[in-house]
Enzyme design. Structure first.
Site, PDB file in Angstrom:
ATOM      1  N   TYR A 123      69.673  60.258  16.548  1.00 49.48           N
ATOM      2  CA  TYR A 123      70.724  59.617  15.756  1.00 49.48           C
ATOM      3  C   TYR A 123      71.686  60.625  15.132  1.00 49.48           C
ATOM      4  O   TYR A 123      72.616  60.232  14.435  1.00 49.48           O
ATOM      5  CB  TYR A 123      70.103  58.748  14.674  1.00 49.48           C
ATOM      6  CG  TYR A 123      69.737  57.353  15.127  1.00 49.48           C
ATOM      7  CD1 TYR A 123      70.167  56.238  14.422  1.00 49.48           C
ATOM      8  CD2 TYR A 123      68.971  57.143  16.257  1.00 49.48           C
ATOM      9  CE1 TYR A 123      69.826  54.954  14.823  1.00 49.48           C
ATOM     10  CE2 TYR A 123      68.627  55.873  16.672  1.00 49.48           C
ATOM     11  CZ  TYR A 123      69.051  54.786  15.960  1.00 49.48           C
ATOM     12  OH  TYR A 123      68.713  53.522  16.372  1.00 49.48           O
ATOM     13  N   LYS A 190      55.552  62.471  19.163  1.00 55.11           N
ATOM     14  CA  LYS A 190      55.257  62.544  20.600  1.00 55.11           C
ATOM     15  C   LYS A 190      55.134  64.022  20.965  1.00 55.11           C
ATOM     16  O   LYS A 190      55.710  64.504  21.953  1.00 55.11           O
ATOM     17  CB  LYS A 190      56.368  61.850  21.397  1.00 55.11           C
ATOM     18  CG  LYS A 190      56.051  61.641  22.878  1.00 55.11           C
ATOM     19  CD  LYS A 190      54.974  60.612  23.145  1.00 55.11           C
ATOM     20  CE  LYS A 190      54.813  60.377  24.644  1.00 55.11           C
ATOM     21  NZ  LYS A 190      53.681  59.477  24.950  1.00 55.11           N
ATOM     22  N   ASP A 223      53.247  56.022  20.886  1.00 56.83           N
ATOM     23  CA  ASP A 223      52.884  54.893  21.734  1.00 56.83           C
ATOM     24  C   ASP A 223      51.507  54.358  21.367  1.00 56.83           C
ATOM     25  O   ASP A 223      51.278  53.130  21.371  1.00 56.83           O
ATOM     26  CB  ASP A 223      52.959  55.263  23.223  1.00 56.83           C
ATOM     27  CG  ASP A 223      52.381  56.626  23.539  1.00 56.83           C
ATOM     28  OD1 ASP A 223      52.461  57.514  22.692  1.00 56.83           O
ATOM     29  OD2 ASP A 223      51.855  56.811  24.659  1.00 56.83           O
ATOM     30  N   ASP A 247      63.031  53.905  13.628  1.00 53.32           N
ATOM     31  CA  ASP A 247      63.850  52.726  13.877  1.00 53.32           C
ATOM     32  C   ASP A 247      63.035  51.666  14.613  1.00 53.32           C
ATOM     33  O   ASP A 247      63.025  50.480  14.244  1.00 53.32           O
ATOM     34  CB  ASP A 247      65.075  53.132  14.697  1.00 53.32           C
ATOM     35  CG  ASP A 247      66.130  52.037  14.759  1.00 53.32           C
ATOM     36  OD1 ASP A 247      66.054  51.094  13.953  1.00 53.32           O
ATOM     37  OD2 ASP A 247      67.026  52.139  15.614  1.00 53.32           O
TER      38      ASP A 247
END
Length: 360
Positions: A123, A190, A223, A247
């Site tokens: 972003y 991640k 995930d 988000d």
């Protein structure tokens, strides 16, 4: 008397802003509201969706309550909300996700807090459009310095994550947990794949956790977290995440408690804060006195807590909870049958919440 900037937004913004303002005033806290504009409507008059006067008002008052804003398509800022956060360095996005009795959901007793980094990651807006000269130059440089080759028809987004940005957001999460009696902070990442960006975030998170040994800490891959939140959300408390994951996960958590209609939010920096509903401006419902004002009213509750008006905040939250639990004076989306003719409008639901406060 506290000065607060009220950004009325557009679409359904003015209607829910009015309901939220009336509910906050009904708590008895003395607020002088300074009305400010932003969005598509003001773009047509002033040539900008975010006038300088609005930014100056927020800087001066240091606290704002913002209704939803429509970002103009094809002109103006890439995102008014993102620009506002970055220009004021509102680095922490705070999104509590809490169950309220009477809200339709497959889950009960959810009480999670999402702390999302607001200024970095994808972003940050560092992008290169396909087939442009600077993009092709960048691709050529990358292909000469990497074993992995990028095809020349690619668009590119850069994902910066810094030590400074990571440290302050993780510190914010631990400070919030300590202040509000929370037991655990979970860093989400991640890092198994993006070792030099998410890996840096995780490394810094572990360093900050070591400085806050009184609060439990763990880390989880994003995930896996998504699955775990669906299976056993009670295992989590405060989640701290880089921007993009924050988000996505904040919307997932909102889904656990009934949707964006009951999801408040705050964007907080050093000495300045803007509180807002997490849903959009829904222009097709503009002026219909139909939409649910709960998310912005609860954002007003968060604002009261920020202003150290904790008794007033609790009074407002209790009233919102009572009205939702009774299920009588609520908007159509909160009825078991959305076609229920007893559903009330935005203004009337605000009236019911104000009345519920008067009964406490």
């Amino acid at each position: 008397m506290t000065n607060v900037t009220l950004i009325t937004g557009d679409g359904i913004g003015p209607e829910i802003a009015q309901a939220a303002r009336r509910c906050v005033d009904a708590t008895g806290v003395k607020i002088r509201w300074e009305i400010a504009e932003a969005g598509e409507d003001v773009m047509a008059r002033l040539g900008t969706p975010l006038p300088d006067a609005t930014l100056e008002s927020i800087k001066k008052n240091a606290v704002a309550l913002k209704a939803p804003i429509t970002t103009p398509v094809g002109t103006g800022f890439r995102s008014i909300n993102v620009y506002l956060r970055q220009s004021l360095d509102l680095y922490a996005c705070l999104r509590p996700c809490k169950s309220y009795k009477g809200v339709r959901s497959k889950y009960e007793d959810i009480d999670l807090v999402v702390v999302r980094e607001n200024t970095e990651d994808l972003y940050a807006g560092i992008e290169f459009q396909k087939n442009q000269g600077d993009t092709l130059e960048l691709i050529d440089w990358l292909n000469r310095h990497s074993k992995r080759q990028i095809t020349p028809d690619s668009g590119i987004s850069i994902k910066p994550i810094s030590v400074q940005g990571s440290r302050r957001i993780v510190k914010f999460a631990f400070d919030y947990a300590r202040k509000h009696g929370r037991k655990k902070v979970t860093a989400v990442h991640k890092a198994n794949i993006m070792k030099f960006s998410d890996g840096l975030f995780l490394e810094v998170a572990r360093e900050v956790a070591a400085e806050n040994s009184g609060i439990a800490f763990e880390d989880v891959i994003v995930d896996n977290l998504s699955m775990q939140l669906v299976q056993r959300p009670e295992a989590y408390d405060v989640l701290v995440l880089p921007n993009l994951y924050g988000d996505i996960i904040s919307d997932l958590c909102a889904g656990l408690v009934g949707g964006l209609g009951v999801a408040p939010g705050g964007n907080i920096g050093e000495g300045i804060a803007v509180f807002e509903a997490t849903h959009g401006s829904a222009p097709k419902y503009k002026g219909l006195n139909r939409v649910n004002p709960t998310a912005l009213i609860l954002s007003g509750m968060m604002m009261l807590r920020h202003l150290q008006e904790r008794e007033a905040a609790e009074k407002l939250e209790r009233a919102v909870g009572a009205v939702i639990a009774e299920g009588k004076d609520v908007t159509y989306d909160m009825k078991a049958d959305r076609g229920d003719p007893t559903a009330v409008g935005t203004r009337e639901m605000g009236d019911a919440i104000i009345h519920a406060m008067s009964q406490q």
